[in-house]
Motif scaffolding. Sequence first.
Motif, PDB file in Angstrom:
ATOM      1  N   VAL A  37       6.769  -1.705  -7.651  1.00  0.00           N
ATOM      2  CA  VAL A  37       7.538  -1.779  -6.398  1.00  0.00           C
ATOM      3  C   VAL A  37       8.408  -3.022  -6.449  1.00  0.00           C
ATOM      4  CG1 VAL A  37       5.887  -0.487  -5.011  1.00  0.00           C
ATOM      5  CG2 VAL A  37       5.635  -2.965  -5.229  1.00  0.00           C
ATOM      6  N   VAL A  62      10.690   2.055  -5.462  1.00  0.00           N
ATOM      7  CA  VAL A  62       9.452   2.368  -6.179  1.00  0.00           C
ATOM      8  C   VAL A  62       9.842   3.014  -7.505  1.00  0.00           C
ATOM      9  CG1 VAL A  62       7.263   3.595  -6.113  1.00  0.00           C
ATOM     10  CG2 VAL A  62       8.249   2.693  -3.998  1.00  0.00           C
ATOM     11  N   TYR A 102       4.395   8.676  -3.513  1.00  0.00           N
ATOM     12  CA  TYR A 102       3.650   8.775  -2.259  1.00  0.00           C
ATOM     13  C   TYR A 102       3.684   7.426  -1.555  1.00  0.00           C
ATOM     14  CZ  TYR A 102       1.772  12.892  -4.652  1.00  0.00           C
ATOM     15  OH  TYR A 102       1.644  14.058  -5.320  1.00  0.00           O
ATOM     16  N   LYS A 103       4.024   7.493  -0.222  1.00  0.00           N
ATOM     17  CA  LYS A 103       3.875   6.305   0.630  1.00  0.00           C
ATOM     18  C   LYS A 103       2.723   6.592   1.576  1.00  0.00           C
ATOM     19  CE  LYS A 103       6.532   5.306   4.209  1.00  0.00           C
ATOM     20  NZ  LYS A 103       7.657   4.855   5.060  1.00  0.00           N
ATOM     21  N   ASN A 163       0.455   5.745   4.606  1.00  0.00           N
ATOM     22  CA  ASN A 163       0.595   4.994   5.849  1.00  0.00           C
ATOM     23  C   ASN A 163      -0.601   5.293   6.737  1.00  0.00           C
ATOM     24  OD1 ASN A 163       1.557   3.467   7.915  1.00  0.00           O
ATOM     25  ND2 ASN A 163       3.383   4.706   8.317  1.00  0.00           N
ATOM     26  N   ASP A 218       1.589  10.013   6.002  1.00  0.00           N
ATOM     27  CA  ASP A 218       2.026   9.797   4.630  1.00  0.00           C
ATOM     28  C   ASP A 218       3.420  10.403   4.425  1.00  0.00           C
ATOM     29  OD1 ASP A 218      -0.391   8.625   4.254  1.00  0.00           O
ATOM     30  OD2 ASP A 218      -1.295  10.299   3.147  1.00  0.00           O
ATOM     31  N   PHE A 248      12.148   3.886  -0.263  1.00  0.00           N
ATOM     32  CA  PHE A 248      11.464   4.205   0.987  1.00  0.00           C
ATOM     33  C   PHE A 248      11.910   3.217   2.058  1.00  0.00           C
ATOM     34  CE2 PHE A 248       8.584   6.254  -2.001  1.00  0.00           C
ATOM     35  CZ  PHE A 248       8.268   7.426  -1.331  1.00  0.00           C
ATOM     36  N   GLU A 268       5.084   0.255  11.116  1.00  0.00           N
ATOM     37  CA  GLU A 268       4.360   0.267   9.849  1.00  0.00           C
ATOM     38  C   GLU A 268       3.979  -1.173   9.484  1.00  0.00           C
ATOM     39  OE1 GLU A 268       6.348   4.209   7.762  1.00  0.00           O
ATOM     40  OE2 GLU A 268       7.121   2.232   7.244  1.00  0.00           O
ATOM     41  N   LEU A 286       1.364  -0.858   3.703  1.00  0.00           N
ATOM     42  CA  LEU A 286       1.712   0.380   3.023  1.00  0.00           C
ATOM     43  C   LEU A 286       1.166   0.359   1.614  1.00  0.00           C
ATOM     44  CD1 LEU A 286       5.449   0.665   4.168  1.00  0.00           C
ATOM     45  CD2 LEU A 286       3.459   1.758   5.201  1.00  0.00           C
ATOM     46  N   ARG A 287       0.802   1.555   1.107  1.00  0.00           N
ATOM     47  CA  ARG A 287       0.347   1.706  -0.267  1.00  0.00           C
ATOM     48  C   ARG A 287       1.199   2.784  -0.933  1.00  0.00           C
ATOM     49  NH1 ARG A 287      -4.297   0.640   2.655  1.00  0.00           N
ATOM     50  NH2 ARG A 287      -5.614  -1.038   1.818  1.00  0.00           N
ATOM     51  N   PHE A 288       1.552   2.539  -2.191  1.00  0.00           N
ATOM     52  CA  PHE A 288       2.407   3.462  -2.932  1.00  0.00           C
ATOM     53  C   PHE A 288       1.701   3.882  -4.212  1.00  0.00           C
ATOM     54  CE2 PHE A 288       5.281   0.907  -0.385  1.00  0.00           C
ATOM     55  CZ  PHE A 288       6.137   1.850   0.142  1.00  0.00           C
TER      56      PHE A 288
END
Length: 731
Positions: free
Chosen positions: A127, A140, A156-157, A159, A163, A179, A185, A188-190
């Motif tokens: 990222v 990303v 994939y984000k 949230n 998601d 993104f 928000e 966040l995880r990617f």
Amino acid sequence: MYLPVVLTVLGLWSVTGEKNDFTINGVELKALPSIELRNGDRLELQCVMLVAKTTDFTLNSTFIFYMGEDQIKTSHSINDQASYVIPKVRVSHTGQYKCEVQVGNKKQQSEEIGIRVTGLAPPVLNVSKDEVSEGDEVTVRCEAPGEWAYKKFTFYKVNQKKDEKKTKQTDENYGEVKFLIKEGEEILRFKCDVKMFIIDETSQASAMKTVTVVAPFSVPRIEVLPSLNFTEGVNMSVKCSFQEGRKRSDDIKLILQKNGHIISSSTTNTLSYYQVATVEESGNYTCKVESQTTSKINNTRIDVAELFPKPRLTLERFGRTPYINEGDEITLRCWVDGLAPEDSNRLEYKFILNGGKRSSTRRGGRFTIAADVRFSGSYVCQVTRDNITKISAPLDVQIYAPVKNPVLTHIMRSNKTVVLGDTLELTCKCESGTPPITYSLLRGDKLLDNKTMEGDMEARFLVNSSKSHDLGQYRCRATNRNTKSSGKYSNTVNVTVIVPVSAVQLTMIPPDGDVEEGAQLALVCRAQDGTLPITFQFYRRRGNELLLHNVSEAAARHASHTVQLFSKQEDGAYFCAASNRAHKEVRSSSSEARAVLATWKKAVIGIFVILVILAAIAICIYLHTDKKKKKGTDISSEKKRSSKPSPPKKASVELKAGEPYMGGADNEDELHILKAAEDTSGNNQHNHEVQQTEADHPGPEAHPDAMEDKVNREDPPPGVLVGTTSPLSRP
């Protein structure tokens, strides 16, 4: 570098030798350890050539390896086999393989074998930022090292609320997407995975990357005083505020909206809105904080109870027509529903016309006026109670003013005339009167046209004056809604139509154009038609045109002009032109006039000619008489000569140099006649006397023969033809 070339040449030499011969029996491709492999295994492809030889000699061979139709490796060897090693295979190595052997001018391919590699490795995720703000964008990147085949990356984000997923297909070994970080928000995880279409296999997900979201400002707060529900007439306030984050943006703006319309804004952290509350202040209020990339909002609803309803305004009248005419009495009535009569009477009512141009304050809610066109317009009623002012819906009142006598105007041209065939332009307009107004144009009692005009506009009428009877007295009539059917009549305009001049003809006296010198030439110019007065102009054309006379006739369609003492200087082509107030000049055809001799000159010339003729006759008579006398003398002389021998005659007259021969001189009488014709009349008389004397007294040289010789030697006078019988000389 040169070794393969040398080996190839040597191989060709050995092949072409007469004793060394070979043939390729087949080519085989082997996959070691197997055609089924896992991602990361070692793969060796062996290409084996089966060859038969006459003797044991060395062949220089070229081995070419193919994946599909793409050439992946070429090697040269003196052995019967060659290898292609892939230390770590990838899924992208899955496919069909073959090899080809070339020796000299011979070549052969192996059968294809299929290699399948499974066990796709998880991709690598990166990222662009570990910490972002709301409204920012995060890039990303997902990588599949060593894989080049066509594939699909899925991002994939993850949230707390929802998601979000994005995909990208490419033949590169990586893919990138962006993104947007939305409002609310926080953490966040990617992650990502990759799918290879070549074997229809999806990898395991990549390692997870965490991104922290830092809010630039808080959700705004709304405070309403005195409360969210109250009665109109009190002061209300709406306060909107927010808190800044540790990453403050300079472009933050605070906005207060009511029912979707902005009522206040600020670039600070707080704004306030104050108003005396009315029922119109009820509605949905929104406080919004925004920057260029993100925003946050907060909503609330305020309800204001009505203190009293809007007033109502009506019109009362007693006219006999459906329209309000000037002078009619009208009454405007204003009241408020739900109020007791005593409360209504204590209120002040204000009647406002056309947005405040006229206003009047009344108690009791009644306003009576005499109708006047000045009072036409849109009325409202305004009522105030406990600092609350309310206005009724507008009421349109139209008062009609009757038309007054219109004014009819003739739009003149610069020459102030109306020519037959031109368009007559008339305008009609009333100084007062409520539109729409209908204007009617009349000639005498005949209606020609009607026009209805909206607003304060004049009616314009166009009449084509195609006939002379279009002249006459014009007037117009004006009517509107509240005018009787007869209407009002305008002034009378007298119109005279000018008929242009036509068919102009010039008459000359004398008609044949032959004018004696010193006499008069009379010219008469006549026009067949045309309105008087007519201007006539007489011209003479001899090279240039010369104006002789200009006259205007008011009582007749003709005019005359006389040229006195006509002479050669007056010769030429004569014509005339005619015009009138139509300013259209018409010319006649031209006629030639010439100067001839006067009668007395002709008489003098005639007398002179007669005298000349008489003189010629007298000369002829005289010459004839003289001839007879000479003839008698010649006869007597001939008798005397007959007794004597005569000398021989000359054959012809001697000619001088340069003179033409004109004939013989035998006739003595002709020579005497020609001689006499040359001299003038005075000399004729003198010569006659001399000849007479010589005839009466002949000398020694008067012998006929001598006379004949003398005549023969003399030259004829100039211009006389010898041998002719005419008694006249050259003129």
